[in-house]
Design an enzyme around this catalytic site. Sequence first.
Site, mmCIF file in Angstrom:
data_model
loop_
_atom_site.group_PDB
_atom_site.id
_atom_site.type_symbol
_atom_site.label_atom_id
_atom_site.label_comp_id
_atom_site.label_asym_id
_atom_site.label_seq_id
_atom_site.Cartn_x
_atom_site.Cartn_y
_atom_site.Cartn_z
ATOM 1 N N ARG A 75 45.588 50.215 59.747
ATOM 2 C CA ARG A 75 46.433 51.116 58.970
ATOM 3 C C ARG A 75 47.407 51.890 59.861
ATOM 4 O O ARG A 75 48.526 52.200 59.438
ATOM 5 C CB ARG A 75 45.572 52.089 58.162
ATOM 6 N N LYS A 89 29.848 46.558 43.512
ATOM 7 C CA LYS A 89 29.585 46.967 42.136
ATOM 8 C C LYS A 89 30.621 46.468 41.139
ATOM 9 O O LYS A 89 31.820 46.598 41.358
ATOM 10 C CB LYS A 89 29.516 48.500 42.059
ATOM 11 N N GLY A 101 41.083 47.366 51.910
ATOM 12 C CA GLY A 101 39.684 47.770 51.979
ATOM 13 C C GLY A 101 38.833 46.878 52.859
ATOM 14 O O GLY A 101 39.233 46.471 53.952
ATOM 15 N N GLY A 112 42.086 50.330 46.786
ATOM 16 C CA GLY A 112 42.025 51.042 45.508
ATOM 17 C C GLY A 112 43.365 51.079 44.809
ATOM 18 O O GLY A 112 43.454 50.875 43.594
#
Length: 395
Positions: free
Chosen positions: A34, A199, A352, A376
Amino acid sequence: MKDLSEFDVKGRRVLVRADLNVPLDGDVITDDGRIRASVPTIRELADKGARVVVCAHLGRPKGEPNPQYSLAPVAKRLGELLDAEVVFAIDVVGESAQSAVKALQDGQVALLENLRFEPGEESKDDALRAAFAEKLAVLAEVYVGDGFGAVHRKHASVYDVPLLLPHAAGRLVVAEVEVLKKLTDDLARPYAVVLGGAKVSDKLGVIGNLLTKVDRLLIGGGMAYTFLAAQGYEVGQSLLQKDQLDQVRGFLNEAAKRGVELVLPVDVLAATEFAEDAEYEVVDATAIPADRQGLDIGPRSRELFASKLADARTVFWNGPMGVFEFEAFSGGTRAVAEALVQSEAFTVVGGGDSAAAVRKLGLPEDGFSHISTGGGASLEYLEGKTLPGLVALEA
């Protein structure tokens, strides 16, 4: 969004909202992706004679100073990448920040301490957030939004500050948005999406939206076990979100109705425990022993997933296929990544853990069409949500 080139920045103080939220082991940066992605915009501004004030967040310090989340190591690495000194302010809008900014000469760069040390940055109270934004805005004359990984957050530095200053999108944000538009407009088909991670609940919205757009949806990682359980299969001790079973059955029905090919693992590495050195065996995904847990997709699944990606023209991938941090359970993630590298498709790695996996596994970053800096933000864009940071830049 206004382009950076529309502003004459020479001699002007320019506040750059970057995304420098990198993983740290103590004060050692373990993945500087990043930071490297932020360099082009910062360098361009400095080369044009701007007095560059960079602000960013790191981790979740919960609105108060915490040395564990200091941006000091980031300032050092940013300076190395720019091949120039980066002045580091030990606060965000206090005396140190004000002095550092005041002392800047044309072409110099300063980095403020972690934005999230200030409670106003993330506050849901509009007045508190706006008050902090005003203190930040006083430090500069122009705002450049370049922290794509934060544009889905309605935070002071992302949303409120650009409404107070002349503003433009940085090169990274422009590039990210252009790529995401290619995933939503004028798609080259077949369009395949690979989703992984822990998840299902983290990706409910994006799965629902993608089922109206994709040709193939490949599901791996921990979330695959909820899909398998929804079909009535035993998943042993594998990660399972029982409260999502009805939602997942709805996805399965919707995929069938729309003719979307929904691909699940056919075999998995079933381990005795969640550990790097755990014993494991390859078993059918439909017959995981009750005392074992799936930690990666198996060899037949890897071949299956690769075959489903081979003729795709557009591929978006977000989320690992297993616990890639453990060498023994990194093979599935590697197989998907290598399939994308070998593909002739337009391939996007959705930030991510997927981006981290590419670097950890030593795969060539230029083997992908684009590696996003914001997992995200990418998912919420594909979900069709309004992203506050982009709204502010478009104002």
